[in-house]
Scaffold this motif. Structure first.
Motif, PDB file in Angstrom:
ATOM      1  N   VAL A 173      46.112  78.806  29.127  1.00 32.65           N
ATOM      2  CA  VAL A 173      47.013  79.938  29.363  1.00 32.65           C
ATOM      3  C   VAL A 173      47.008  80.337  30.840  1.00 32.65           C
ATOM      4  O   VAL A 173      48.064  80.624  31.417  1.00 32.65           O
ATOM      5  CB  VAL A 173      46.626  81.129  28.466  1.00 32.65           C
ATOM      6  CG1 VAL A 173      47.443  82.360  28.834  1.00 32.65           C
ATOM      7  CG2 VAL A 173      46.842  80.779  26.999  1.00 32.65           C
ATOM      8  N   VAL A 174      45.838  80.348  31.463  1.00 36.08           N
ATOM      9  CA  VAL A 174      45.754  80.692  32.890  1.00 36.08           C
ATOM     10  C   VAL A 174      46.574  79.713  33.717  1.00 36.08           C
ATOM     11  O   VAL A 174      47.330  80.108  34.618  1.00 36.08           O
ATOM     12  CB  VAL A 174      44.276  80.698  33.350  1.00 36.08           C
ATOM     13  CG1 VAL A 174      44.200  80.786  34.880  1.00 36.08           C
ATOM     14  CG2 VAL A 174      43.529  81.863  32.731  1.00 36.08           C
ATOM     15  N   GLU A 175      46.450  78.413  33.427  1.00 33.63           N
ATOM     16  CA  GLU A 175      47.214  77.422  34.190  1.00 33.63           C
ATOM     17  C   GLU A 175      48.708  77.552  33.905  1.00 33.63           C
ATOM     18  O   GLU A 175      49.532  77.326  34.801  1.00 33.63           O
ATOM     19  CB  GLU A 175      46.732  76.013  33.848  1.00 33.63           C
ATOM     20  CG  GLU A 175      47.501  74.887  34.546  1.00 33.63           C
ATOM     21  CD  GLU A 175      47.552  75.034  36.059  1.00 33.63           C
ATOM     22  OE1 GLU A 175      48.554  74.561  36.658  1.00 33.63           O
ATOM     23  OE2 GLU A 175      46.613  75.599  36.656  1.00 33.63           O
ATOM     24  N   LEU A 176      49.069  77.928  32.683  1.00 32.63           N
ATOM     25  CA  LEU A 176      50.475  78.171  32.370  1.00 32.63           C
ATOM     26  C   LEU A 176      51.049  79.290  33.227  1.00 32.63           C
ATOM     27  O   LEU A 176      52.144  79.169  33.789  1.00 32.63           O
ATOM     28  CB  LEU A 176      50.625  78.534  30.889  1.00 32.63           C
ATOM     29  CG  LEU A 176      50.968  77.429  29.903  1.00 32.63           C
ATOM     30  CD1 LEU A 176      51.140  78.018  28.506  1.00 32.63           C
ATOM     31  CD2 LEU A 176      52.217  76.690  30.311  1.00 32.63           C
ATOM     32  N   VAL A 177      50.304  80.379  33.327  1.00 34.89           N
ATOM     33  CA  VAL A 177      50.763  81.510  34.136  1.00 34.89           C
ATOM     34  C   VAL A 177      50.974  81.074  35.582  1.00 34.89           C
ATOM     35  O   VAL A 177      52.018  81.351  36.193  1.00 34.89           O
ATOM     36  CB  VAL A 177      49.752  82.672  34.070  1.00 34.89           C
ATOM     37  CG1 VAL A 177      50.132  83.775  35.061  1.00 34.89           C
ATOM     38  CG2 VAL A 177      49.679  83.238  32.661  1.00 34.89           C
ATOM     39  N   VAL A 199      50.316  83.582  13.967  1.00 35.21           N
ATOM     40  CA  VAL A 199      50.005  84.779  14.762  1.00 35.21           C
ATOM     41  C   VAL A 199      48.747  85.455  14.218  1.00 35.21           C
ATOM     42  O   VAL A 199      47.862  85.874  14.987  1.00 35.21           O
ATOM     43  CB  VAL A 199      51.195  85.754  14.760  1.00 35.21           C
ATOM     44  CG1 VAL A 199      50.803  87.071  15.425  1.00 35.21           C
ATOM     45  CG2 VAL A 199      52.384  85.133  15.486  1.00 35.21           C
ATOM     46  N   ALA A 200      48.639  85.538  12.900  1.00 37.41           N
ATOM     47  CA  ALA A 200      47.457  86.152  12.282  1.00 37.41           C
ATOM     48  C   ALA A 200      46.197  85.345  12.604  1.00 37.41           C
ATOM     49  O   ALA A 200      45.110  85.924  12.818  1.00 37.41           O
ATOM     50  CB  ALA A 200      47.652  86.259  10.773  1.00 37.41           C
ATOM     51  N   ASN A 209      46.179  88.724  22.558  1.00 40.41           N
ATOM     52  CA  ASN A 209      46.710  89.097  23.874  1.00 40.41           C
ATOM     53  C   ASN A 209      47.155  87.877  24.676  1.00 40.41           C
ATOM     54  O   ASN A 209      48.138  87.937  25.416  1.00 40.41           O
ATOM     55  CB  ASN A 209      45.667  89.894  24.661  1.00 40.41           C
ATOM     56  CG  ASN A 209      45.511  91.317  24.142  1.00 40.41           C
ATOM     57  OD1 ASN A 209      46.445  91.861  23.540  1.00 40.41           O
ATOM     58  ND2 ASN A 209      44.346  91.907  24.344  1.00 40.41           N
ATOM     59  N   ALA A 210      46.420  86.774  24.529  1.00 46.97           N
ATOM     60  CA  ALA A 210      46.831  85.529  25.190  1.00 46.97           C
ATOM     61  C   ALA A 210      48.168  85.052  24.631  1.00 46.97           C
ATOM     62  O   ALA A 210      49.041  84.560  25.366  1.00 46.97           O
ATOM     63  CB  ALA A 210      45.765  84.454  25.014  1.00 46.97           C
ATOM     64  N   LEU A 211      48.337  85.215  23.319  1.00 51.90           N
ATOM     65  CA  LEU A 211      49.592  84.840  22.679  1.00 51.90           C
ATOM     66  C   LEU A 211      50.746  85.715  23.186  1.00 51.90           C
ATOM     67  O   LEU A 211      51.854  85.223  23.457  1.00 51.90           O
ATOM     68  CB  LEU A 211      49.440  84.972  21.170  1.00 51.90           C
ATOM     69  CG  LEU A 211      50.505  84.308  20.299  1.00 51.90           C
ATOM     70  CD1 LEU A 211      50.568  82.824  20.565  1.00 51.90           C
ATOM     71  CD2 LEU A 211      50.201  84.575  18.826  1.00 51.90           C
ATOM     72  N   ARG A 212      50.495  86.999  23.340  1.00 52.89           N
ATOM     73  CA  ARG A 212      51.525  87.893  23.877  1.00 52.89           C
ATOM     74  C   ARG A 212      51.932  87.482  25.280  1.00 52.89           C
ATOM     75  O   ARG A 212      53.106  87.584  25.648  1.00 52.89           O
ATOM     76  CB  ARG A 212      50.994  89.335  23.888  1.00 52.89           C
ATOM     77  CG  ARG A 212      50.844  89.958  22.513  1.00 52.89           C
ATOM     78  CD  ARG A 212      50.322  91.375  22.632  1.00 52.89           C
ATOM     79  NE  ARG A 212      51.263  92.202  23.403  1.00 52.89           N
ATOM     80  CZ  ARG A 212      50.958  93.388  23.897  1.00 52.89           C
ATOM     81  NH1 ARG A 212      49.741  93.890  23.724  1.00 52.89           N
ATOM     82  NH2 ARG A 212      51.865  94.089  24.556  1.00 52.89           N
ATOM     83  N   LEU A 213      50.965  86.990  26.051  1.00 57.38           N
ATOM     84  CA  LEU A 213      51.275  86.540  27.412  1.00 57.38           C
ATOM     85  C   LEU A 213      52.215  85.337  27.379  1.00 57.38           C
ATOM     86  O   LEU A 213      53.143  85.237  28.197  1.00 57.38           O
ATOM     87  CB  LEU A 213      49.979  86.184  28.145  1.00 57.38           C
ATOM     88  CG  LEU A 213      50.092  85.851  29.638  1.00 57.38           C
ATOM     89  CD1 LEU A 213      50.793  86.970  30.393  1.00 57.38           C
ATOM     90  CD2 LEU A 213      48.697  85.614  30.212  1.00 57.38           C
TER      91      LEU A 213
END
Length: 298
Positions: A173-177, A199-200, A209-213
């Motif tokens: 996720v960090v590299e995606l951002v 999602v659950a 929160n990572a998913l929301r990002l």
């Protein structure tokens, strides 16, 4: 295929099934683009010229001789290599480079120079050029077009279940951002439009929160028309990405993935469209920042 041998002789296949395979000599490997520089090989040694090096069967570990053509070279994807059939030493590679640069070589050439159109070897060279271009045109075109924006590997979106998988997903996720900020990566909205069960599952491992990002990064500009995406598997998503890339005229697909799923900084894997066309899927590890750039020569 991950073990590429410089100086290896390989059977190379085309991106489409209708074009015949050919023998090539690998003279360079570019890891950043997962592409190869190859010279065409021919068993028609009687057409040898001052631009060719004669490779004896004993020298290359085969039952027949081959011509290595210094002036017939191009670029191919890693996945086009079918199998290794032999190899040459550094002296042969140096001789081919010297011939291409019009420099002296330290081994005999395969024949006298081609002096004009009446020489039957003139037509032979033209046919050889066409033969190699049918294998290398797809890769060469994409290398000339330059860097492509990577998408994301659908398998990277499966729910992490171990500490190592959670860490790899957070790294992803960090590299995606950072990739989205650099303009080198995009997040297709249709790919991160997950069902309630998934999602659950992310909530359950503390990654909501990572998913929301990911949702905030989603690009909605190319929503596909396929209605069955809502209940599709991750395997279907990647097959769908392959079809999208091929329909856009591409022969490669770049996907950012979890470092735990990929062998090395980049791993090239073969894929085929429903119509049978070959496509190279280059999986880029989230732990690496790799530029898809290579200097190519006409």
């Amino acid at each position: 295929m991950t073990d590429i041998e410089i100086g290896g002789i390989y059977r190379a296949v085309a991106m489409d099934r209708d074009t015949p395979a050919a023998l090539v000599l690998v003279t360079d490997f570019d890891e950043a683009t997962q592409s190869l520089t190859v010279n065409l090989l021919s068993p028609d040694v009687e057409f040898g010229s001052s631009m060719d090096v004669l490779l004896s069967g004993g020298e290359i570990g085969r039952a027949y001789d081959l011509l290595a053509e210094s002036d017939i070279f191009g670029y191919a994807w890693v996945v086009q290599l079918d199998r290794r059939l032999g190899g040459v030493d550094a002296q042969v590679l140096d001789a081919l480079a010297a011939l291409r640069d019009d420099e002296a070589v330290d081994r005999p050439v395969a024949g006298p120079p081609v002096v004009g159109r009446t020489d039957p070897r003139w037509s032979f060279k033209l046919e050889e050029l066409k033969r190699l271009e049918s294998l290398t045109a797809d890769c060469t075109r994409e290398l000339f077009d330059g860097e492509r924006v990577a998408s994301i590997d659908p398998n990277a979106l499966r729910t992490p279940s171990t500490a190592a998988e959670i860490a790899a997903f957070e790294e992803f996720v960090v590299e995606l951002v950072e990739g989205v900020e650099r303009g080198t990566t995009r997040v297709p909205a249709w790919l991160v439009d997950m069902d309630d069960e998934l999602v659950a599952a992310y909530r359950g491992v503390g990654l909501y929160n990572a998913l929301r990002l990911l949702w905030k990064l989603a690009d909605t500009t190319d929503a596909p028309a396929a209605p069955q995406l809502a209940n599709a598997s991750f395997e279907f998503f990647q097959e769908f990405q392959v079809e999208i890339a091929a329909s856009a005229g591409h022969s490669s697909l770049w996907l950012l993935g979890r470092s735990t799923d990929i062998q090395g900084p980049i791993e090239a894997r073969p894929a085929r469209t429903r119509g049978g066309r070959l496509l190279q899927v280059s999986l880029v590890s989230a732990s690496e920042r790799v530029a898809q750039h290579r200097e190519v020569y006409a």
